[in-house]
Write a protein that holds these residues in place. Structure first.
Motif, PDB file in Angstrom:
ATOM      1  N   LEU A 121      -3.700  38.111 -27.152  1.00 52.13           N
ATOM      2  CA  LEU A 121      -3.130  38.847 -26.021  1.00 52.13           C
ATOM      3  C   LEU A 121      -3.370  38.124 -24.698  1.00 52.13           C
ATOM      4  O   LEU A 121      -2.567  38.249 -23.765  1.00 52.13           O
ATOM      5  CB  LEU A 121      -3.731  40.259 -25.966  1.00 52.13           C
ATOM      6  CG  LEU A 121      -3.432  41.150 -27.177  1.00 52.13           C
ATOM      7  CD1 LEU A 121      -4.151  42.483 -27.051  1.00 52.13           C
ATOM      8  CD2 LEU A 121      -1.934  41.358 -27.349  1.00 52.13           C
ATOM      9  N   LEU A 122      -4.457  37.386 -24.611  1.00 47.59           N
ATOM     10  CA  LEU A 122      -4.730  36.593 -23.417  1.00 47.59           C
ATOM     11  C   LEU A 122      -3.905  35.310 -23.402  1.00 47.59           C
ATOM     12  O   LEU A 122      -3.470  34.844 -22.338  1.00 47.59           O
ATOM     13  CB  LEU A 122      -6.226  36.258 -23.367  1.00 47.59           C
ATOM     14  CG  LEU A 122      -6.750  35.504 -22.143  1.00 47.59           C
ATOM     15  CD1 LEU A 122      -6.532  36.315 -20.876  1.00 47.59           C
ATOM     16  CD2 LEU A 122      -8.227  35.179 -22.310  1.00 47.59           C
ATOM     17  N   ALA A 123      -3.662  34.742 -24.578  1.00 48.51           N
ATOM     18  CA  ALA A 123      -2.977  33.449 -24.657  1.00 48.51           C
ATOM     19  C   ALA A 123      -1.465  33.561 -24.481  1.00 48.51           C
ATOM     20  O   ALA A 123      -0.841  32.650 -23.914  1.00 48.51           O
ATOM     21  CB  ALA A 123      -3.291  32.783 -25.999  1.00 48.51           C
ATOM     22  N   PHE A 246      -5.766  39.852 -17.613  1.00 48.01           N
ATOM     23  CA  PHE A 246      -5.328  39.228 -18.860  1.00 48.01           C
ATOM     24  C   PHE A 246      -4.044  38.421 -18.697  1.00 48.01           C
ATOM     25  O   PHE A 246      -3.755  37.555 -19.526  1.00 48.01           O
ATOM     26  CB  PHE A 246      -5.131  40.310 -19.932  1.00 48.01           C
ATOM     27  CG  PHE A 246      -6.173  40.278 -21.011  1.00 48.01           C
ATOM     28  CD1 PHE A 246      -7.513  40.220 -20.691  1.00 48.01           C
ATOM     29  CD2 PHE A 246      -5.822  40.304 -22.351  1.00 48.01           C
ATOM     30  CE1 PHE A 246      -8.485  40.184 -21.678  1.00 48.01           C
ATOM     31  CE2 PHE A 246      -6.779  40.263 -23.350  1.00 48.01           C
ATOM     32  CZ  PHE A 246      -8.117  40.202 -23.014  1.00 48.01           C
ATOM     33  N   ASN A 247      -3.265  38.710 -17.671  1.00 44.06           N
ATOM     34  CA  ASN A 247      -1.984  38.022 -17.511  1.00 44.06           C
ATOM     35  C   ASN A 247      -2.011  36.975 -16.404  1.00 44.06           C
ATOM     36  O   ASN A 247      -0.953  36.476 -16.002  1.00 44.06           O
ATOM     37  CB  ASN A 247      -0.887  39.058 -17.249  1.00 44.06           C
ATOM     38  CG  ASN A 247      -0.655  39.952 -18.455  1.00 44.06           C
ATOM     39  OD1 ASN A 247       0.002  39.566 -19.415  1.00 44.06           O
ATOM     40  ND2 ASN A 247      -1.232  41.148 -18.422  1.00 44.06           N
ATOM     41  N   TRP A 248      -3.209  36.633 -15.951  1.00 42.80           N
ATOM     42  CA  TRP A 248      -3.333  35.593 -14.935  1.00 42.80           C
ATOM     43  C   TRP A 248      -2.750  34.269 -15.431  1.00 42.80           C
ATOM     44  O   TRP A 248      -2.268  33.449 -14.643  1.00 42.80           O
ATOM     45  CB  TRP A 248      -4.796  35.421 -14.548  1.00 42.80           C
ATOM     46  CG  TRP A 248      -5.015  34.739 -13.235  1.00 42.80           C
ATOM     47  CD1 TRP A 248      -5.413  33.452 -13.033  1.00 42.80           C
ATOM     48  CD2 TRP A 248      -4.855  35.313 -11.934  1.00 42.80           C
ATOM     49  NE1 TRP A 248      -5.518  33.174 -11.689  1.00 42.80           N
ATOM     50  CE2 TRP A 248      -5.181  34.315 -10.992  1.00 42.80           C
ATOM     51  CE3 TRP A 248      -4.472  36.575 -11.475  1.00 42.80           C
ATOM     52  CZ2 TRP A 248      -5.128  34.534  -9.612  1.00 42.80           C
ATOM     53  CZ3 TRP A 248      -4.427  36.798 -10.106  1.00 42.80           C
ATOM     54  CH2 TRP A 248      -4.749  35.782  -9.197  1.00 42.80           C
ATOM     55  N   THR A 277       0.428  45.201 -20.945  1.00 43.30           N
ATOM     56  CA  THR A 277      -0.988  45.522 -21.127  1.00 43.30           C
ATOM     57  C   THR A 277      -1.234  47.021 -20.993  1.00 43.30           C
ATOM     58  O   THR A 277      -2.039  47.599 -21.738  1.00 43.30           O
ATOM     59  CB  THR A 277      -1.844  44.756 -20.104  1.00 43.30           C
ATOM     60  OG1 THR A 277      -1.614  43.353 -20.254  1.00 43.30           O
ATOM     61  CG2 THR A 277      -3.327  45.041 -20.297  1.00 43.30           C
ATOM     62  N   LEU A 278      -0.546  47.656 -20.062  1.00 48.56           N
ATOM     63  CA  LEU A 278      -0.700  49.104 -19.906  1.00 48.56           C
ATOM     64  C   LEU A 278      -0.249  49.849 -21.158  1.00 48.56           C
ATOM     65  O   LEU A 278      -0.792  50.913 -21.477  1.00 48.56           O
ATOM     66  CB  LEU A 278       0.093  49.583 -18.686  1.00 48.56           C
ATOM     67  CG  LEU A 278      -0.628  49.418 -17.350  1.00 48.56           C
ATOM     68  CD1 LEU A 278       0.354  49.466 -16.189  1.00 48.56           C
ATOM     69  CD2 LEU A 278      -1.701  50.494 -17.187  1.00 48.56           C
ATOM     70  N   VAL A 279       0.709  49.290 -21.876  1.00 50.42           N
ATOM     71  CA  VAL A 279       1.145  49.917 -23.125  1.00 50.42           C
ATOM     72  C   VAL A 279       0.065  49.759 -24.191  1.00 50.42           C
ATOM     73  O   VAL A 279      -0.459  50.746 -24.735  1.00 50.42           O
ATOM     74  CB  VAL A 279       2.476  49.316 -23.620  1.00 50.42           C
ATOM     75  CG1 VAL A 279       2.823  49.874 -25.011  1.00 50.42           C
ATOM     76  CG2 VAL A 279       3.603  49.623 -22.644  1.00 50.42           C
ATOM     77  N   PHE A 366      -2.161  48.572 -31.834  1.00 53.01           N
ATOM     78  CA  PHE A 366      -2.706  47.640 -30.846  1.00 53.01           C
ATOM     79  C   PHE A 366      -2.666  46.205 -31.373  1.00 53.01           C
ATOM     80  O   PHE A 366      -2.182  45.289 -30.693  1.00 53.01           O
ATOM     81  CB  PHE A 366      -4.138  48.054 -30.504  1.00 53.01           C
ATOM     82  CG  PHE A 366      -4.916  47.027 -29.737  1.00 53.01           C
ATOM     83  CD1 PHE A 366      -4.646  46.783 -28.405  1.00 53.01           C
ATOM     84  CD2 PHE A 366      -5.930  46.307 -30.348  1.00 53.01           C
ATOM     85  CE1 PHE A 366      -5.365  45.825 -27.690  1.00 53.01           C
ATOM     86  CE2 PHE A 366      -6.657  45.357 -29.651  1.00 53.01           C
ATOM     87  CZ  PHE A 366      -6.371  45.116 -28.315  1.00 53.01           C
ATOM     88  N   VAL A 367      -3.141  46.006 -32.584  1.00 51.45           N
ATOM     89  CA  VAL A 367      -3.188  44.662 -33.171  1.00 51.45           C
ATOM     90  C   VAL A 367      -1.780  44.096 -33.368  1.00 51.45           C
ATOM     91  O   VAL A 367      -1.568  42.880 -33.258  1.00 51.45           O
ATOM     92  CB  VAL A 367      -3.969  44.697 -34.501  1.00 51.45           C
ATOM     93  CG1 VAL A 367      -3.840  43.381 -35.255  1.00 51.45           C
ATOM     94  CG2 VAL A 367      -5.441  45.013 -34.243  1.00 51.45           C
ATOM     95  N   SER A 368      -0.807  44.962 -33.610  1.00 53.89           N
ATOM     96  CA  SER A 368       0.559  44.481 -33.856  1.00 53.89           C
ATOM     97  C   SER A 368       1.182  43.831 -32.628  1.00 53.89           C
ATOM     98  O   SER A 368       2.231  43.187 -32.736  1.00 53.89           O
ATOM     99  CB  SER A 368       1.446  45.639 -34.330  1.00 53.89           C
ATOM    100  OG  SER A 368       1.795  46.498 -33.255  1.00 53.89           O
ATOM    101  N   ASN A 369       0.552  43.961 -31.467  1.00 54.19           N
ATOM    102  CA  ASN A 369       1.122  43.375 -30.256  1.00 54.19           C
ATOM    103  C   ASN A 369       1.119  41.852 -30.259  1.00 54.19           C
ATOM    104  O   ASN A 369       1.804  41.234 -29.441  1.00 54.19           O
ATOM    105  CB  ASN A 369       0.391  43.916 -29.025  1.00 54.19           C
ATOM    106  CG  ASN A 369       0.923  45.267 -28.606  1.00 54.19           C
ATOM    107  OD1 ASN A 369       1.938  45.368 -27.925  1.00 54.19           O
ATOM    108  ND2 ASN A 369       0.241  46.320 -29.043  1.00 54.19           N
ATOM    109  N   LYS A 370       0.375  41.252 -31.168  1.00 52.52           N
ATOM    110  CA  LYS A 370       0.464  39.791 -31.276  1.00 52.52           C
ATOM    111  C   LYS A 370       1.880  39.378 -31.668  1.00 52.52           C
ATOM    112  O   LYS A 370       2.353  38.303 -31.273  1.00 52.52           O
ATOM    113  CB  LYS A 370      -0.549  39.265 -32.288  1.00 52.52           C
ATOM    114  CG  LYS A 370      -0.347  39.758 -33.710  1.00 52.52           C
ATOM    115  CD  LYS A 370      -1.485  39.328 -34.616  1.00 52.52           C
ATOM    116  CE  LYS A 370      -1.331  39.902 -36.017  1.00 52.52           C
ATOM    117  NZ  LYS A 370      -2.492  39.585 -36.878  1.00 52.52           N
TER     118      LYS A 370
END
Length: 387
Positions: A121-123, A246-248, A277-279, A366-370
């Motif tokens: 999620l950071l990458a 996280f989105n920097w 990220t809010l989602v 949550f994990v599926s967001n990758k």
């Protein structure tokens, strides 16, 4: 009766001696059925000695495994069996527990190396930005992708270390976090500070390989990294602050390639990441909402309550709209938009199907967001190559 009797009989002849009864396998059961046999003819054994009758009941009417329904040993066995069946199976050991030396495991778990979803999620925003910054028809800079991938691992680990240091008195009161290294006592705060320093030094090595503008921009993100864990104590919007942090990489990736920022492209991309990220982090926060209420920390899950799906639907729509605007301003070709549509469908599936009262389902979504990040990244890549 003679045909089925276990005792030898001959008509008009003296019966041969009955075999001596074998050992009684269950005295309680034998006494129970002897009593029943005296109440009526249906269970009465053939005429024979008392010992033979007992032997008949044990060996013919009862299986050897029979246990008296009121037997204490039977009840104990059933209770033990029920207890064994009620114990949930242990989760499979992670690669950290299977492969790393015992002394290294707490540090790996502190950096969440056993849970790579945070690194993904950071990458992803970094990958989006580096790819969209590539020249039309060209592949993105592979060296930069590798550097930012390593940086995501280090920065995520550093962020988790800071978070756990500041939250160690809260984590031991929350079911999901009580096994973390500081909360469980596996590591001391001084060990955590030393580990944090090592991660930041390695991160500095990556940052120094970027241009000067990117170095300043990257270093400024540390203010967000160090202050984020405190936000849940003061505001119901720590997930928004996490989005800023996280989105920097959406800003930094473009800067590393172009040496500056293009607000028309990068600000919508950054906004899209924050809304995304809010989602996903609101869904994640629903796992801890009961514990958060007990310990007095805040989250968007508590702020939105029963209206969560309406709120995150709005943020999801804003994320997709911002991604479309960024791609349009960057002049990405048509392949970008079908994959962006697929990403939107994935986000809609998450929001519509998540059971916010089920911790396991919240974690799965949550994990599926990758995969959301991968769809967007693939769309940007194909859109850039075709432009």
């Amino acid at each position: 009766l003679p045909a089925i009797s276990p005792f030898p009989h001959t008509h008009g002849q003296t019966s041969s001696p009955s075999p001596s009864p074998g050992p009684v396998s269950n005295p309680a059961a034998r006494r129970h059925l002897i009593t029943l046999s005296r109440r009526g003819p249906c269970l009465r054994p053939p005429s024979a000695s008392a010992a033979a009758s007992s032997h008949y009941i044990d060996r013919i009417l009862l299986p050897s495994s029979f246990s008296h329904p009121l037997s204490t040993s039977s009840r104990d066995k059933d209770t033990d069996r029920d207890k064994e069946e009620s114990i949930p199976p242990l989760p499979p050991a992670s690669w950290v527990e299977r492969l790393l030396p015992e002394a290294a495991r707490p540090y790996a778990m502190l950096a969440r190396l056993d849970k790579p979803i945070g690194t993904w999620l950071l990458a992803w925003p970094c990958m989006w930005s580096i790819t969209i910054a590539a020249m039309p028809g060209k592949l993105p800079d592979l060296k930069m992708l590798a550097l930012f991938g390593c940086g995501a691992v280090l920065l995520r680990g550093a962020g988790c270390t800071v978070n756990d240091l500041l939250d160690r008195d809260i984590d031991n009161k929350v079911e999901r976090t009580k096994s973390r290294p500081f909360a469980s006592g596996a590591l001391t705060p001084s060990q955590g500070v030393a580990f944090l320093g090592a991660q930041l030094l390695l991160g500095l090595g990556i940052l120094l390989q970027l241009n000067n503008f990117s170095r300043v921009l990257g270093a400024s993100s540390l203010l967000l990294v160090f202050s984020y864990p405190l936000m849940k104590r003061f505001t119901f919007w720590p997930q928004a602050y996490l989005g800023l942090t996280f989105n920097w990489g959406a800003l930094l990736g473009w800067a590393a390639i172009r040496g500056s920022l293009d607000p028309a492209i990068i600000l919508p991309l950054y906004t899209a990441g924050i809304c995304w990220t809010l989602v996903y982090d609101t869904i994640y926060a629903h796992q801890d909402k009961e514990d958060d209420l007990k310990v007095g920390v805040k989250s968007t899950a508590l702020r939105f309550g029963d209206s969560t799906k309406q709120w995150i639907s709005a943020f999801g729509a804003a994320s997709i709209g911002s991604l479309a605007l960024s791609g349009y301003n960057a002049e990405l070709a048509w392949p970008y938009y079908p994959l962006l549509t697929a990403a939107a469908a994935h986000l809609a599936w998450q929001i519509s199907t998540v059971d916010l009262s089920d911790r396991a389902d919240c974690n799965r979504k949550f994990v599926s967001n990758k995969w959301f990040g991968a769809l967007v990244s693939s769309g940007i890549l194909l859109g850039r190559l075709a432009s």
